[in-house]
Design a protein around this motif. Structure first.
Motif, PDB file in Angstrom:
ATOM      1  N   HIS A 265      38.410  58.435  28.866  1.00 11.15           N
ATOM      2  CA  HIS A 265      39.265  57.708  27.927  1.00 11.15           C
ATOM      3  C   HIS A 265      39.520  56.265  28.330  1.00 11.15           C
ATOM      4  CE1 HIS A 265      41.921  59.747  30.850  1.00 11.15           C
ATOM      5  NE2 HIS A 265      42.679  58.693  30.744  1.00 11.15           N
ATOM      6  N   ALA A 266      39.091  55.844  29.553  1.00  5.98           N
ATOM      7  CA  ALA A 266      39.288  54.453  29.978  1.00  5.98           C
ATOM      8  C   ALA A 266      38.016  53.622  29.887  1.00  5.98           C
ATOM      9  CB  ALA A 266      39.828  54.420  31.407  1.00  5.98           C
ATOM     10  N   ALA A 267      36.890  54.235  29.557  1.00  2.00           N
ATOM     11  CA  ALA A 267      35.595  53.563  29.635  1.00  2.00           C
ATOM     12  C   ALA A 267      35.431  52.427  28.634  1.00  2.00           C
ATOM     13  CB  ALA A 267      34.464  54.571  29.467  1.00  2.00           C
ATOM     14  N   GLY A 268      36.242  52.408  27.590  1.00  3.18           N
ATOM     15  CA  GLY A 268      36.128  51.359  26.591  1.00  3.18           C
ATOM     16  C   GLY A 268      36.381  49.966  27.117  1.00  3.18           C
ATOM     17  N   GLN A 269      37.013  49.861  28.288  1.00  2.00           N
ATOM     18  CA  GLN A 269      37.302  48.551  28.878  1.00  2.00           C
ATOM     19  C   GLN A 269      36.094  47.929  29.565  1.00  2.00           C
ATOM     20  OE1 GLN A 269      39.595  48.599  32.697  1.00  2.00           O
ATOM     21  NE2 GLN A 269      39.520  50.819  32.414  1.00  2.00           N
ATOM     22  N   LEU A 270      35.036  48.701  29.802  1.00  3.95           N
ATOM     23  CA  LEU A 270      33.900  48.198  30.566  1.00  3.95           C
ATOM     24  C   LEU A 270      33.071  47.216  29.735  1.00  3.95           C
ATOM     25  CD1 LEU A 270      32.745  51.493  32.326  1.00  3.95           C
ATOM     26  CD2 LEU A 270      34.240  49.679  33.215  1.00  3.95           C
ATOM     27  N   PRO A 271      32.842  46.009  30.247  1.00  5.86           N
ATOM     28  CA  PRO A 271      32.087  45.008  29.485  1.00  5.86           C
ATOM     29  C   PRO A 271      30.594  45.326  29.465  1.00  5.86           C
ATOM     30  CG  PRO A 271      32.549  44.180  31.679  1.00  5.86           C
ATOM     31  CD  PRO A 271      33.256  45.514  31.577  1.00  5.86           C
ATOM     32  N   CYS A 319      34.939  56.295  40.547  1.00  6.09           N
ATOM     33  CA  CYS A 319      35.300  55.894  39.190  1.00  6.09           C
ATOM     34  C   CYS A 319      34.668  54.561  38.812  1.00  6.09           C
ATOM     35  CB  CYS A 319      36.828  55.808  39.096  1.00  6.09           C
ATOM     36  SG  CYS A 319      37.437  55.202  37.509  1.00  6.09           S
ATOM     37  N   ARG A 320      33.935  54.546  37.699  1.00  3.25           N
ATOM     38  CA  ARG A 320      33.284  53.311  37.235  1.00  3.25           C
ATOM     39  C   ARG A 320      34.317  52.301  36.729  1.00  3.25           C
ATOM     40  NH1 ARG A 320      30.551  52.367  39.927  1.00  3.25           N
ATOM     41  NH2 ARG A 320      31.390  54.083  41.132  1.00  3.25           N
ATOM     42  N   CYS A 321      35.358  52.790  36.089  1.00  3.94           N
ATOM     43  CA  CYS A 321      36.393  51.887  35.577  1.00  3.94           C
ATOM     44  C   CYS A 321      37.147  51.228  36.738  1.00  3.94           C
ATOM     45  CB  CYS A 321      37.357  52.640  34.677  1.00  3.94           C
ATOM     46  SG  CYS A 321      36.576  53.377  33.223  1.00  3.94           S
ATOM     47  N   GLN A 322      37.433  52.000  37.762  1.00  5.30           N
ATOM     48  CA  GLN A 322      38.126  51.469  38.934  1.00  5.30           C
ATOM     49  C   GLN A 322      37.250  50.445  39.652  1.00  5.30           C
ATOM     50  OE1 GLN A 322      41.429  53.877  40.652  1.00  5.30           O
ATOM     51  NE2 GLN A 322      39.822  54.365  42.108  1.00  5.30           N
ATOM     52  N   ALA A 323      35.944  50.744  39.735  1.00  4.91           N
ATOM     53  CA  ALA A 323      35.017  49.806  40.361  1.00  4.91           C
ATOM     54  C   ALA A 323      35.015  48.472  39.612  1.00  4.91           C
ATOM     55  CB  ALA A 323      33.606  50.393  40.388  1.00  4.91           C
ATOM     56  N   TYR A 324      35.004  48.536  38.285  1.00  4.33           N
ATOM     57  CA  TYR A 324      35.028  47.309  37.496  1.00  4.33           C
ATOM     58  C   TYR A 324      36.331  46.543  37.670  1.00  4.33           C
ATOM     59  CZ  TYR A 324      35.771  44.253  33.524  1.00  4.33           C
ATOM     60  OH  TYR A 324      36.089  43.159  32.758  1.00  4.33           O
ATOM     61  N   LEU A 326      38.458  46.477  40.066  1.00  2.00           N
ATOM     62  CA  LEU A 326      38.750  45.968  41.400  1.00  2.00           C
ATOM     63  C   LEU A 326      37.655  45.087  41.984  1.00  2.00           C
ATOM     64  CD1 LEU A 326      40.365  49.168  42.962  1.00  2.00           C
ATOM     65  CD2 LEU A 326      41.519  47.179  42.000  1.00  2.00           C
ATOM     66  N   THR A 327      36.460  45.128  41.372  1.00  2.00           N
ATOM     67  CA  THR A 327      35.362  44.321  41.925  1.00  2.00           C
ATOM     68  C   THR A 327      34.672  43.458  40.886  1.00  2.00           C
ATOM     69  OG1 THR A 327      33.499  45.848  41.540  1.00  2.00           O
ATOM     70  CG2 THR A 327      34.918  46.288  43.459  1.00  2.00           C
ATOM     71  N   GLY A 328      34.886  43.754  39.583  1.00  2.00           N
ATOM     72  CA  GLY A 328      34.230  42.996  38.531  1.00  2.00           C
ATOM     73  C   GLY A 328      32.862  43.534  38.154  1.00  2.00           C
ATOM     74  N   ASP A 329      32.413  44.631  38.807  1.00  3.12           N
ATOM     75  CA  ASP A 329      31.103  45.204  38.532  1.00  3.12           C
ATOM     76  C   ASP A 329      31.229  46.722  38.535  1.00  3.12           C
ATOM     77  OD1 ASP A 329      28.483  46.041  38.379  1.00  3.12           O
ATOM     78  OD2 ASP A 329      27.743  44.781  40.004  1.00  3.12           O
ATOM     79  N   ALA A 330      30.988  47.342  37.385  1.00  6.73           N
ATOM     80  CA  ALA A 330      31.142  48.793  37.256  1.00  6.73           C
ATOM     81  C   ALA A 330      30.108  49.562  38.062  1.00  6.73           C
ATOM     82  CB  ALA A 330      31.053  49.192  35.781  1.00  6.73           C
ATOM     83  N   ALA A 331      29.036  48.906  38.510  1.00  8.36           N
ATOM     84  CA  ALA A 331      27.997  49.583  39.286  1.00  8.36           C
ATOM     85  C   ALA A 331      28.294  49.574  40.783  1.00  8.36           C
ATOM     86  CB  ALA A 331      26.643  48.944  39.025  1.00  8.36           C
ATOM     87  N   ASN A 332      29.349  48.903  41.188  1.00  6.87           N
ATOM     88  CA  ASN A 332      29.714  48.902  42.609  1.00  6.87           C
ATOM     89  C   ASN A 332      30.321  50.236  43.008  1.00  6.87           C
ATOM     90  OD1 ASN A 332      28.901  46.319  43.336  1.00  6.87           O
ATOM     91  ND2 ASN A 332      30.850  45.381  42.756  1.00  6.87           N
ATOM     92  N   ALA A 333      30.336  50.492  44.303  1.00 10.90           N
ATOM     93  CA  ALA A 333      31.042  51.661  44.811  1.00 10.90           C
ATOM     94  C   ALA A 333      32.521  51.531  44.488  1.00 10.90           C
ATOM     95  CB  ALA A 333      30.843  51.775  46.322  1.00 10.90           C
TER      96      ALA A 333
END
Length: 387
Positions: A265-271, A319-324, A326-333
């Protein structure tokens, strides 16, 4: 089939469907997980749209259906949707604040075939509960919880924990015992959506969490044959991430009020992702063929340190949303992981907030309460913030 992000062919099925019927809600909780840009979600799916979604999901193998929001009680067709869900063979769960419910509606839900009602409280005392929700709702919630039990539903209570109420955890658990709850979810705030904006005011201290865990364990033992108490420490205080939603596009499927289909439900924020809408595509295509549902499935999308990590199948990178965020990139750890280059900064920031907690000037910073007016202020905000 598109295989971007997959290590092998995708044989997953959406077993758990979350129907976010609306973002409208009579409460204004500052930790709400609804998107802060909810003002842009103007159109809601019709009754016929939701029935079509349920039919398609059931055909694909979905067995559990959660009616959520916002506040799902706002929808006048809720009873009709429950009835159709029962007809299709779903196990149904109503996730609600209880505001907008009365005995007649509980009876109607029972007649329609609803299996399960989960009621949320904001605190164990009326003053704080009503302050957090910006609504005089405590007494009504209490009455509704008793009625739910009277009509022989499983008694499930949910309390979101944060710095404002975590010190009340013993009183909270005593309240759940008084209500004769069967299940209690002490849900530590996850810091996205509105809680992300309010993290300075909501993030608990390590000392608070230490005390809360001791109390939770005490009640788990004391009530083990009468009431199940679920308590999980907030991610930000861990050194290893959780397998978020049991994996991206693995068993969970969320449909937003406007019909957007999301792996959480949070994935909509990912650019950079354009999640498909159930108005334009059927669920089978969305689940199997949509590039964005395949984006972070499996492990082949991973880069270091996840790519070579011997624990990658255990947590799938977190979490991909948390990665984005806190780091600006959803593919980061996920920075919760001790192997992430951003882990130390996350813990330093958490420790910094903890040191300031209790300071009069720091605590005086006002909470941003969830409402449409505040939402409009964030609709065009795109840049992720650090803690």
């Amino acid at each position: 089939m598109e295989t971007v992000g997959l290590e092998q062919n995708n044989n997953t099925r959406p077993l758990w469907l979350l129907a976010e019927l609306t973002y409208r809600c009579p409460l204004q909780c500052p930790y709400c997980s609804n998107p802060v840009e909810m003002a842009k979600y103007k159109n809601e799916l019709t009754t016929e749209d939701w029935i079509r979604v349920m039919q398609q999901a059931r055909k694909m193998g979905a067995t559990q259906l959660g009616f959520s929001g916002g506040e799902p009680l706002v929808r006048k067709d809720l009873e009709d949707l429950i009835k159709e869900a029962r007809h299709l063979g779903f196990y149904t769960n109503l996730i609600t604040s209880g505001v907008g419910m009365d005995e007649a509606r509980i009876v109607a839900f029972k007649e329609a075939g609803l299996d399960h009602i989960q009621i949320s409280f904001q605190a164990s005392n009326e003053e704080l509960n009503n302050y957090i929700g910006k609504s005089k709702s405590f007494q009504h919630k209490y009455e509704m919880a008793k009625l739910v039990k009277r009509y022989e539903y499983p008694m499930v209570l949910n309390i979101v924990l944060h710095r404002k109420n975590v010190d009340q955890i013993r009183d909270i658990l005593d309240m759940t015992v008084d209500l004769n709850a069967d299940y209690v979810e002490l849900a530590s705030t996850q810091y996205y959506g509105w809680s992300r904006i309010n993290i300075d005011q909501l993030l608990p201290t390590k000392e608070q969490l230490k005390n809360a865990e001791l109390v939770a364990r005490e009640y788990q033992q004391k009530m083990k044959d009468k009431m199940k108490v679920i308590y999980v420490i907030p991610d930000y205080f861990e050194d290893r991430p959780k397998k978020c939603m049991n994996g991206w596009g693995n068993i969970f499927l969320t449909i937003a009020p406007d019909g957007s289909a999301l792996p959480c439900h949070a994935a909509g924020q990912l650019p950079g992702l354009e999640f498909p809408n159930v108005i334009d595509h059927d669920l089978e295509w969305i689940w199997d063929e949509s590039p964005d549902f395949n984006k972070f499935r499996g492990t082949s999308w991973m880069k270091e340190p996840c790519k070579s990590c011997d624990e990658k199948h255990k947590d799938l990178g977190g979490c991909r949303c948390q990665a984005y965020m806190l780091t600006g990139d959803a593919a980061n750890a996920d920075p919760v992981c001790g192997k992430s280059e951003f882990h130390k900064k996350l813990h330093d920031d958490v420790e910094h907030i903890g040191k300031l907690a209790g300071d009069e000037k720091f605590e005086a910073k006002p909470l941003v309460f969830r409402n449409m007016k505040n939402s409009k202020n964030f609709t065009d905000k795109k840049t992720p913030e650090t803690v």
